[in-house]
Design an enzyme around this catalytic site. Structure first.
Site, mmCIF file in Angstrom:
data_model
loop_
_atom_site.group_PDB
_atom_site.id
_atom_site.type_symbol
_atom_site.label_atom_id
_atom_site.label_comp_id
_atom_site.label_asym_id
_atom_site.label_seq_id
_atom_site.Cartn_x
_atom_site.Cartn_y
_atom_site.Cartn_z
ATOM 1 N N HIS A 139 60.763 28.800 44.654
ATOM 2 C CA HIS A 139 61.010 27.704 45.592
ATOM 3 C C HIS A 139 60.776 26.373 44.884
ATOM 4 O O HIS A 139 59.743 26.178 44.235
ATOM 5 C CB HIS A 139 60.078 27.819 46.799
ATOM 6 C CG HIS A 139 60.286 29.060 47.606
ATOM 7 N ND1 HIS A 139 61.233 29.151 48.604
ATOM 8 C CD2 HIS A 139 59.680 30.282 47.556
ATOM 9 C CE1 HIS A 139 61.189 30.360 49.140
ATOM 10 N NE2 HIS A 139 60.259 31.064 48.520
ATOM 11 N N ASN A 185 60.016 23.198 45.804
ATOM 12 C CA ASN A 185 58.836 22.390 46.108
ATOM 13 C C ASN A 185 57.524 23.096 45.791
ATOM 14 O O ASN A 185 56.495 22.443 45.637
ATOM 15 C CB ASN A 185 58.858 21.951 47.574
ATOM 16 C CG ASN A 185 59.826 20.810 47.808
ATOM 17 O OD1 ASN A 185 59.596 19.683 47.391
ATOM 18 N ND2 ASN A 185 60.954 21.102 48.457
ATOM 19 N N THR A 190 65.806 26.158 47.839
ATOM 20 C CA THR A 190 65.189 25.014 48.513
ATOM 21 C C THR A 190 65.873 24.776 49.850
ATOM 22 O O THR A 190 67.069 25.015 50.001
ATOM 23 C CB THR A 190 65.267 23.745 47.639
ATOM 24 O OG1 THR A 190 64.474 22.712 48.225
ATOM 25 C CG2 THR A 190 66.691 23.238 47.465
ATOM 26 N N THR A 191 65.089 24.326 50.824
ATOM 27 C CA THR A 191 65.615 24.015 52.155
ATOM 28 C C THR A 191 66.112 22.573 52.183
ATOM 29 O O THR A 191 65.328 21.653 51.926
ATOM 30 C CB THR A 191 64.519 24.193 53.223
ATOM 31 O OG1 THR A 191 64.022 25.532 53.172
ATOM 32 C CG2 THR A 191 65.059 23.905 54.611
ATOM 33 N N LYS A 207 66.671 19.043 53.358
ATOM 34 C CA LYS A 207 65.882 18.258 54.312
ATOM 35 C C LYS A 207 66.573 16.941 54.613
ATOM 36 O O LYS A 207 67.353 16.437 53.801
ATOM 37 C CB LYS A 207 64.474 18.023 53.758
ATOM 38 C CG LYS A 207 63.707 19.325 53.535
ATOM 39 C CD LYS A 207 62.459 19.127 52.728
ATOM 40 C CE LYS A 207 61.849 20.472 52.359
ATOM 41 N NZ LYS A 207 62.694 21.252 51.445
ATOM 42 N N GLY A 222 60.465 30.620 55.159
ATOM 43 C CA GLY A 222 59.678 29.843 56.112
ATOM 44 C C GLY A 222 58.545 30.674 56.685
ATOM 45 O O GLY A 222 58.362 31.843 56.338
ATOM 46 N N HIS A 254 63.478 36.872 53.131
ATOM 47 C CA HIS A 254 62.034 37.115 53.083
ATOM 48 C C HIS A 254 61.737 38.139 54.172
ATOM 49 O O HIS A 254 61.782 37.822 55.364
ATOM 50 C CB HIS A 254 61.259 35.824 53.340
ATOM 51 C CG HIS A 254 61.166 34.927 52.144
ATOM 52 N ND1 HIS A 254 62.283 34.444 51.503
ATOM 53 C CD2 HIS A 254 60.095 34.423 51.476
ATOM 54 C CE1 HIS A 254 61.888 33.679 50.479
ATOM 55 N NE2 HIS A 254 60.572 33.658 50.444
ATOM 56 N N GLU A 266 56.983 40.118 55.057
ATOM 57 C CA GLU A 266 55.851 39.306 54.578
ATOM 58 C C GLU A 266 54.631 39.533 55.454
ATOM 59 O O GLU A 266 53.496 39.371 55.009
ATOM 60 C CB GLU A 266 56.222 37.824 54.603
ATOM 61 C CG GLU A 266 56.894 37.310 53.367
ATOM 62 C CD GLU A 266 56.972 35.799 53.349
ATOM 63 O OE1 GLU A 266 56.186 35.187 52.612
ATOM 64 O OE2 GLU A 266 57.813 35.225 54.068
#
Length: 340
Positions: free
Chosen positions: A16, A18, A100-101, A103, A173, A200, A203
């Site tokens: 990811h 960030n 990456t999301t 934004k 997320g 994902h 988890e």
């Protein structure tokens, strides 16, 4: 062994953006873009990678707010992307799938966000020619479905203009937020239009959702921590690899010890699996370090490390020609060791 692993041309499939800024890069980013070199900021960076014994997934996600603030401007996002590529290149990663999301804030729209990241990836090719970078826009399951639909629309738009860069969609997320089935429409559209899907999955221990995800299908599974033996068998039958992120799973509290990590079962059953970092900055690790953990925990040999790398090549979303070139790099590395 560390030297062997460090110099091995590795493949990172779960990273990811960030979360992949290490403390040095965070300080570089703050200094260059924001002129912040204060002692207070150094303490913030130290706290960013510090995990208490009772850490859990929720506490991990809280850490991202710190980085999101640093990448909330075009200049910050651009430099952060370059720094992440730099750090992976320095770890001898020959291929990186960055997720990456997109934004939106007062400084940029979601389309702008993706364009900044893509442009930075392109520019970085000259500076870091030994690493091939692809992008997987991420759907954040904490956000409304309309945002997910916009993310998929943008991913498809950029996949047309940059088909060699935008290769898939990620669903991630906070796993306790949102309902998976609400995002199936957007994910199905992405898949029908040719994008690969990374989800994902498992988890947290949520059997009904896990069954829904397995039924829906995916190209790769992120984490798979709470998959049952039956789930593992289903994944293996469908040739769906599980992205194993050891340090991430330990520090987030989802696995109690390295020895109990499900990578062991996957290797014993010869099920598809790849070794990844997840968030190398947040979890203060590297792919070299993850491989070293695998070696030390499961007594994995050099040949097995090479096999794990070639398996990552096989399950990457690179083109057939790119996969052949990656495998050739690994082969050349092995041959160079034999001639030393």
């Amino acid at each position: 062994m560390w030297k062997f692993l460090k110099e091995m041309p590795k493949v990172e499939l779960h990273a990811h953006l960030n979360g992949s800024l290490n403390t040095n890069s965070l300080q570089d980013l703050a200094e260059k873009v924001y002129g912040n070199t204060s002692e207070e900021f150094s303490h913030l960076c130290a706290r960013f990678v510090n995990f208490e014994k009772d850490s859990n997934l929720d506490k991990c996600f809280e850490k991202f707010a710190f980085v999101h603030e640093l990448t909330s401007t075009a200049a910050g996002l651009q430099y952060a992307t370059e720094l992440v590529i730099r750090d992976f290149a320095n770890d001898n990663i020959q291929y990186l799938e960055l997720r990456t999301t997109p934004k939106a804030n007062k400084n940029y729209l979601r389309r702008d966000y993706l364009r900044i990241v893509l442009d930075t990836i392109k520019r970085s090719r000259k500076k870091y020619p030994n690493i091939l970078v692809k992008l997987l826009p991420s759907i954040n399951r904490s956000e409304p479905v309309a945002v997910a639909e916009e993310t998929v629309a943008l991913a498809l738009e950029f996949a047309k203009t940059d088909p060699d860069l935008v290769v898939g969609i990620d669903l991630s997320g906070i796993p306790t937020k949102g309902k998976f089935t609400d995002f199936c429409g957007a994910l199905d559209l992405a898949r029908r239009e040719g994008l690969k899907l990374v989800i994902h999955c498992a988890e947290i221990d949520n059997p009904p959702e896990i069954k829904e995800m397995l039924s829906f299908g995916m190209s790769r599974c992120g984490h798979g921590t709470y998959l049952t033996e039956e789930d593992f068998a289903q994944m293996k039958a469908a040739n769906i690899p599980i992205e194993c992120c050891l340090t991430s799973n330990i520090k987030s509290g989802s696995v109690s010890s390295f020895e109990e990590h499900h990578l062991k079962r996957l290797m014993e059953s010869d099920a598809p699996r790849v070794v990844c970092t997840d968030d190398s900055g947040v979890f203060d690790t590297s792919l070299t370090n993850e491989f070293l953990l695998v070696v030390e925990t499961f007594n994995v040999t050099r040949d097995q490390c090479i096999d794990l790398t070639l398996e990552a090549v096989k399950h990457s979303f690179a083109s057939e020609q790119e996969r052949q070139q990656m495998a050739l790099k690994v082969e050349h590395y092995v041959n160079s060791l034999q001639t030393d």
